[in-house]
Design a protein around this motif. Structure first.
Motif, mmCIF file in Angstrom:
data_model
loop_
_atom_site.group_PDB
_atom_site.id
_atom_site.type_symbol
_atom_site.label_atom_id
_atom_site.label_comp_id
_atom_site.label_asym_id
_atom_site.label_seq_id
_atom_site.Cartn_x
_atom_site.Cartn_y
_atom_site.Cartn_z
ATOM 1 N N TYR C 176 -49.364 66.761 -19.328
ATOM 2 C CA TYR C 176 -48.269 67.614 -19.802
ATOM 3 C C TYR C 176 -47.465 68.218 -18.658
ATOM 4 O O TYR C 176 -46.329 68.618 -18.854
ATOM 5 C CB TYR C 176 -48.756 68.681 -20.787
ATOM 6 C CG TYR C 176 -49.601 69.775 -20.213
ATOM 7 C CD1 TYR C 176 -49.016 70.898 -19.637
ATOM 8 C CD2 TYR C 176 -50.980 69.694 -20.249
ATOM 9 C CE1 TYR C 176 -49.793 71.905 -19.120
ATOM 10 C CE2 TYR C 176 -51.767 70.701 -19.727
ATOM 11 C CZ TYR C 176 -51.167 71.800 -19.160
ATOM 12 O OH TYR C 176 -51.939 72.783 -18.633
ATOM 13 N N SER C 178 -46.677 66.326 -15.994
ATOM 14 C CA SER C 178 -45.738 65.224 -15.763
ATOM 15 C C SER C 178 -44.685 65.207 -16.852
ATOM 16 O O SER C 178 -43.503 64.976 -16.592
ATOM 17 C CB SER C 178 -46.473 63.888 -15.782
ATOM 18 O OG SER C 178 -47.644 63.958 -15.038
ATOM 19 N N MET C 179 -45.132 65.442 -18.082
ATOM 20 C CA MET C 179 -44.206 65.462 -19.217
ATOM 21 C C MET C 179 -43.130 66.526 -18.999
ATOM 22 O O MET C 179 -41.952 66.275 -19.244
ATOM 23 C CB MET C 179 -45.001 65.765 -20.486
ATOM 24 C CG MET C 179 -44.179 65.707 -21.733
ATOM 25 S SD MET C 179 -43.837 64.035 -22.202
ATOM 26 C CE MET C 179 -44.211 64.134 -23.941
ATOM 27 N N PHE C 181 -42.061 67.653 -16.182
ATOM 28 C CA PHE C 181 -41.148 67.177 -15.138
ATOM 29 C C PHE C 181 -40.146 66.183 -15.715
ATOM 30 O O PHE C 181 -38.945 66.278 -15.471
ATOM 31 C CB PHE C 181 -41.934 66.537 -13.994
ATOM 32 C CG PHE C 181 -41.064 65.800 -13.014
ATOM 33 C CD1 PHE C 181 -40.317 66.491 -12.069
ATOM 34 C CD2 PHE C 181 -40.969 64.411 -13.049
ATOM 35 C CE1 PHE C 181 -39.496 65.815 -11.179
ATOM 36 C CE2 PHE C 181 -40.151 63.726 -12.171
ATOM 37 C CZ PHE C 181 -39.412 64.430 -11.231
ATOM 38 N N GLU C 185 -37.832 70.026 -16.661
ATOM 39 C CA GLU C 185 -38.169 71.419 -16.386
ATOM 40 C C GLU C 185 -38.175 71.669 -14.872
ATOM 41 O O GLU C 185 -38.656 70.842 -14.101
ATOM 42 C CB GLU C 185 -39.549 71.743 -16.975
ATOM 43 C CG GLU C 185 -39.651 73.160 -17.471
ATOM 44 C CD GLU C 185 -40.976 73.421 -18.167
ATOM 45 O OE1 GLU C 185 -41.604 74.427 -17.843
ATOM 46 O OE2 GLU C 185 -41.365 72.606 -19.017
ATOM 47 N N PHE C 193 -44.812 78.668 -16.144
ATOM 48 C CA PHE C 193 -45.095 78.555 -17.579
ATOM 49 C C PHE C 193 -46.180 77.547 -17.908
ATOM 50 O O PHE C 193 -46.801 77.625 -18.957
ATOM 51 C CB PHE C 193 -43.819 78.231 -18.346
ATOM 52 C CG PHE C 193 -42.804 79.323 -18.252
ATOM 53 C CD1 PHE C 193 -43.075 80.565 -18.818
ATOM 54 C CD2 PHE C 193 -41.610 79.121 -17.588
ATOM 55 C CE1 PHE C 193 -42.149 81.589 -18.716
ATOM 56 C CE2 PHE C 193 -40.677 80.138 -17.487
ATOM 57 C CZ PHE C 193 -40.947 81.379 -18.046
ATOM 58 N N GLU C 194 -46.407 76.571 -17.039
ATOM 59 C CA GLU C 194 -47.391 75.545 -17.373
ATOM 60 C C GLU C 194 -48.696 75.724 -16.601
ATOM 61 O O GLU C 194 -49.756 75.372 -17.084
ATOM 62 C CB GLU C 194 -46.842 74.130 -17.083
ATOM 63 C CG GLU C 194 -45.450 73.883 -17.604
ATOM 64 C CD GLU C 194 -45.426 73.493 -19.080
ATOM 65 O OE1 GLU C 194 -46.504 73.297 -19.657
ATOM 66 O OE2 GLU C 194 -44.315 73.428 -19.643
ATOM 67 N N HIS C 198 -52.821 78.971 -17.173
ATOM 68 C CA HIS C 198 -54.163 78.408 -17.134
ATOM 69 C C HIS C 198 -55.010 79.023 -16.037
ATOM 70 O O HIS C 198 -56.228 78.945 -16.063
ATOM 71 C CB HIS C 198 -54.104 76.899 -16.940
ATOM 72 C CG HIS C 198 -53.663 76.183 -18.174
ATOM 73 N ND1 HIS C 198 -52.338 76.008 -18.490
ATOM 74 C CD2 HIS C 198 -54.367 75.647 -19.189
ATOM 75 C CE1 HIS C 198 -52.260 75.377 -19.640
ATOM 76 N NE2 HIS C 198 -53.467 75.152 -20.084
#
Lengths: 333, 331, 285
Positions: C176, C178-179, C181, C185, C193-194, C198
């Motif tokens: 996610y 990579s997704m 990017f 984003e 945010f990503e 975590h």
């Protein structure tokens, strides 16, 4: 006639969740006879794994046996594996019934040599001296084409395929009447997969027992099973001889599933089944396949179809067929 | 060889991973001297088929710039993708190449709405100026994959089934009208009954939207169904390449033959048994042909030196000594 | 099946976690005692001879008095405040440095990663106590609370740095990321945010742990007579009691108070951190 080894009557096995029971296996009936290789097929969440675990008496919270029987028939005794005492289980496991788990689960203890694990699992009911047992194990491995020196290795020194072959050897060493294999080749390479499936098949031929194999891969079923049980959303849709299931499926779900499988050398346009399997917290009324079924009738939303025998050993649970096996109407394309 | 007219071109690409410590570690060539190209004129679907450890996923990750090649070049429209550093170059890159990942539930952050990815793509990559424009773009691609705008927008990943979510990720990848999709095992986590619906989507994208696709998989049957060309990878090498009809119906390389005979087909039962070797072989470390230890046709030369890529008259490439100096010319 | 069957969102409150509830309640008692009640001390708890000497616990002096003429209760309240302060300083400095070093190393990789990790490993491998003793010795027991916190934080960043780097390395590989990017984003947004969401849960749990370790280290230094001896901390409480042979002379209230307080404080911090970790782990799965 072949001896009956296992009978499943109205088995209901649910999962407890905060939102209610997930009806993973709901009122399932069938028998397993000696000398059969039976495949349990269906998509993820259809209940095939839950069912095979229950046959092994492996029922752990949140999994719950609600009612019904899965009777293991041993020398005239019945043992209901759904509600069984631990002590009873210990007596039948390995000897009468054994379990081969998924290859990717790493069930072998990583810090103990194979030898020790092998002896521990087969010695329990088998009061033989270690030396003698060891010789027997070596002989057995040789007969399966495995090099006996794997016994001196630790699991991580062996490839995934070799570990799985050792586990199968352990599971069949005491000549059990029933061998359960739950996705035994998932995550293994195809060449190794073929070798392992052959090995399971050959052992079954040798022991003349029965093998129940769970796989999501219809190809696996086509290659080694004699009989296939097609499950959909916790219920059995169709049971029949393997070749008939592939060439002449009765249930619309089976037919669409078989038709969707791509074949090498055949570029014909294929399509999948629209929609997705239902949520088993609140499965649809009537036939559970009705929201996706192209041949849906009014009765399909109202009544749960009963299993009817169309031809010898070929059963289907679908309103397209009457009790006497006659077709009500043609299947829609 | 002339390098114009190529959408994607891999030139002798290798990826070496160091395993273990700085001093005692060993090297692993996960991808070993791979060359492959996709023409820019006509859209095609190329399958890269291999078992675990063949290097197919590493190859995909290099094309997606997620890892850098250790040797060789990856050219996209004749530009080396490792040289793209500036923001506008990277933007341009993402307009041409888009990924589809194996597990849709891992590809979407489960704390974010699925549609936020669609809006991000609309604004940042496709240059949407207004909410209306973005909505229009999103509705269009969702329709192309058979989903409705209302059903998708505002919902979280957990509220979709695996098949639906994978379709959303195909829709998102389609938004910038890319030239190339890199799909790494896009259906292996999807239920069998809906797998074909997604495979058909790739065909539609090729025919109706002119999108080429690199389909990375271990499944020969879907690869045959969907692709124009197939590259078979083994231990880091492409050992056979050609039109999928030819490669899978008349395989040349002994490894392709073995694969073909081992897959559990649903139309032909296995004949005589195959034998698994009892010994565990170390194929990566071999200096000869990596398949030599298992190959039924092994000769002395196979164990000593690495075979070259041989081009055949019917447009195939095979990396095997069996075909050397025969009716085929060497590259 | 798992994901499909969980349609209804199951809300698990942190207050359902017994460990956390017990730990946090105890911790609040300490915080109130240290940061609020200690301000109402009728006399400077540090000065000698403000109260009659060696009195056992009574209504007037709930935890008795010492041979130095200090009230044990008020000294303890002040000590809890200072010990918590030292813990906070060390945890904040160590945590901030650790997270920064860890994320930088994990995301830049290559040479930067190797250099940063070489330094980090050195700080993990070198036994911290002898060096702390050496440093504290330079201050000859006259370091202020702040300075003590900083000295202890020299060794409190390395382990968090390692852990955060490991997390960053595994997060970097997630699909996610990579997704995000490929959806265009911006890198700083991906970081905030990503990735941060975590790392934060872990950081909170680690933060509490770091406080615990720092308080323990201060106590060790204090018992060796190398802490801020003029200040009241849990450690100096034990130090003075030992200097005046409180155990042999039967002045149990003098030695027992800081020791028992420290044990309860440790348990409360441990339970809070453990409970938080459990809660966050259950939420993530």
């Amino acid at each position: 006639m072949a001896e009956k080894l296992l009978e499943i009557n109205h088995a209901q096995i649910y999962y407890a969740t905060l939102a209610g029971y997930v009806k993973a296996v709901d009122n399932v009936n069938f028998d397993i006879n000696e000398g059969e290789i039976v495949g349990l097929a269906g998509e993820s969440g259809c209940g095939k794994s839950t069912l095979i675990k229950s046959i092994y008496g492996f029922i752990k919270y949140p999994m719950k046996a609600i009612s019904g029987e899965i009777n293991l028939l041993t020398n005239g005794n019945k043992l209901n594996m759904l509600f069984v005492e631990k002590e009873e289980l210990r007596k039948v496991r390995w000897k009468y019934i054994s379990y081969v788990p998924q290859a990717s689960l790493h069930v072998l203890n990583p810090v103990t040599r194979i030898k020790k694990q092998f002896l521990e699992s087969v010695k329990r009911e088998h009061n033989v001296k270690e030396k003698e047992a060891m010789d027997e194990v070596k002989e057995y491995l040789k007969s399966l084409g495995l090099p006996p020196d794997v016994l001196d290795s630790f699991p991580h020194q062996l490839s995934g395929g070799m570990q799985q072959r050792v586990i199968i050897a352990m599971a069949t060493f005491l000549k059990p009447r029933i061998v359960l294999a739950d996705e035994p080749t998932t995550a293994l390479d195809v060449v190794v997969q073929r070798g392992i499936l052959q090995m399971l098949r050959d052992i079954q031929k040798e022991l003349k027992n029965s093998l129940i194999i769970v796989s999501h891969d219809m190809g696996v079923h086509y290659q080694i099973t004699h009989k296939i049980v097609i499950m959909y959303a916790g219920k059995i849709a169709e049971i029949g001889p393997t070749d008939e299931i592939f060439n002449n499926p009765y249930h619309p779900y089976t037919r669409l599933l078989i038709n969707s499988l791509p074949r090498i050398g055949d570029r014909e346009q294929r399509s999948g089944i629209e929609g997705s399997p239902p949520n088993l917290l609140n499965p649809p009324e009537g036939c559970r396949f009705n929201p996706r079924c192209p041949s849906k009738m009014k009765i399909c939303e109202e009544k749960i179809p009963e299993m009817v025998e169309i031809s010898k050993g070929h059963f289907v649970a679908c309103h397209l067929f009457q009790k006497n096996g006659k077709r009500v109407k043609e299947d829609a394309e | 060889m002339q390098s114009s007219g190529k959408l994607l071109e891999l030139k002798n690409v290798s990826k070496i991973f160091k395993i273990g410590g700085l001093i005692l570690g060993t090297e692993l060539r996960a991808v070993d001297n791979v060359s492959l190209s996709i023409d820019s004129e006509k859209p095609v679907i190329v399958s890269i088929v291999g078992e675990s450890g063949s290097g197919k996923t590493t190859l995909a990750r290099m094309i997606l710039r997620l890892i850098e090649p250790s040797e060789g070049q990856i050219l996209l429209n004749n530009r080396d993708i490792t040289q793209l550093k500036k923001a506008d170059e990277l933007l341009e890159y993402r307009k041409i190449v888009q990924p589809i990942f194996q597990n849709p539930f891992a590809a979407f952050n489960n704390l974010r709405r699925v549609s936020s990815y669609l809006y991000d793509t609309a604004y940042s990559i496709c240059g949407a100026k207004s909410k209306e424009e973005a909505n229009k773009m999103i509705a269009e691609v969702l329709e192309a994959v058979g989903l409705s705008f209302e059903k998708v927008v505002g919902r979280y990943p957990k509220q979709f089934s695996g098949g639906e979510l994978q379709r959303v990720s195909v829709a998102r990848a389609l938004m910038p009208r890319p030239k190339l999709l890199i799909a790494d095992e896009p259906v292996s986590m999807v239920d069998a009954s809906i797998r074909m619906n997604i495979m058909n989507l790739f065909k539609t994208l090729k025919d109706d939207y002119n999108v080429s696709c690199l389909y990375i998989t271990h499944d020969l049957s879907t690869a045959y169904y969907v692709s124009d060309f197939i590259a078979i990878m083994f231990r880091g090498n492409i050992i056979e390449y050609g039109p999928s009809d030819l490669v899978l119906t008349q395989p040349l390389h002994p490894y392709t033959e073995l694969l073909m005979s081992s897959i559990p087909r649903v139309d032909k039962k296995w004949q005589e048994d195959i034998k698994l070797s009892g010994i565990e072989v170390k194929e990566y470390e071999s200096t000869g042909c990596k398949f030599a230890l298992r190959c039924p046709y092994t000769k002395d030369i196979c164990k000593k030196s690495r075979p070259k890529v041989i081009k055949t008259n019917d447009g195939r490439e095979v990396m095997c000594f069996k075909y050397e100096g025969k009716k085929y010319e060497e590259e | 099946m798992k994901s499909k069957s969980k349609k209804k969102k199951i809300v698990v409150s942190i207050w359902d976690n017994k460990r956390f509830v017990v730990g946090f309640t105890l911790l609040m008692v300490f915080i109130v005692l240290g940061f609020i009640i200690s301000n109402f001390s009728p006399y400077d708890p540090r000065s000698w001879g403000t109260v009659p000497e060696e009195l056992p616990p009574s209504l007037k002096h709930p935890l008795g008095t010492t041979s130095l003429g200090r009230d044990v209760f008020w000294f303890l309240a002040e000590g809890i405040k200072n010990s918590l302060m030292i813990g906070l300083v060390a945890a904040i400095v160590g945590g901030a440095v650790g997270v920064t070093v860890g994320i930088t190393a994990g995301f830049s990789g290559g040479v930067i990663d190797r250099i940063l990790m070489a330094i980090t490993d050195t700080f993990i491998a070198v036994p911290s106590l002898p060096i702390l003793i050496l440093l504290a010795f330079l201050f000859k027991g006259r370091a202020s609370i702040m300075v003590l916190g900083l000295i202890i934080s020299i060794f409190s960043w390395a382990w968090p740095a390692r852990q955060v780097r490991a997390m960053a390395l595994s997060l970097r590989e997630r699909d996610y990321i990579s997704m995000a990017f490929f959806s265009g984003e911006k890198p700083y947004k991906i970081l905030f945010f990503e990735i941060f969401p975590h790392v934060i849960p872990w950081t909170i749990a680690n933060f509490i742990n770091a406080i615990l370790v720092a308080i323990g280290q201060e106590a060790t230094l204090a018992v060796l007579g190398l802490s801020a001896l003029e200040e009241a901390t849990l450690g100096t409480g034990i130090y003075w009691a030992m200097q005046y042979q409180a155990i042999f002379r039967g002045l149990w209230w003098w030695i027992a108070s800081p020791v028992v307080a420290m044990i309860i404080l440790f348990v409360s911090l441990f339970l809070t951190s453990k409970g938080l970790q459990e809660h966050l782990a259950s939420r993530r799965s």
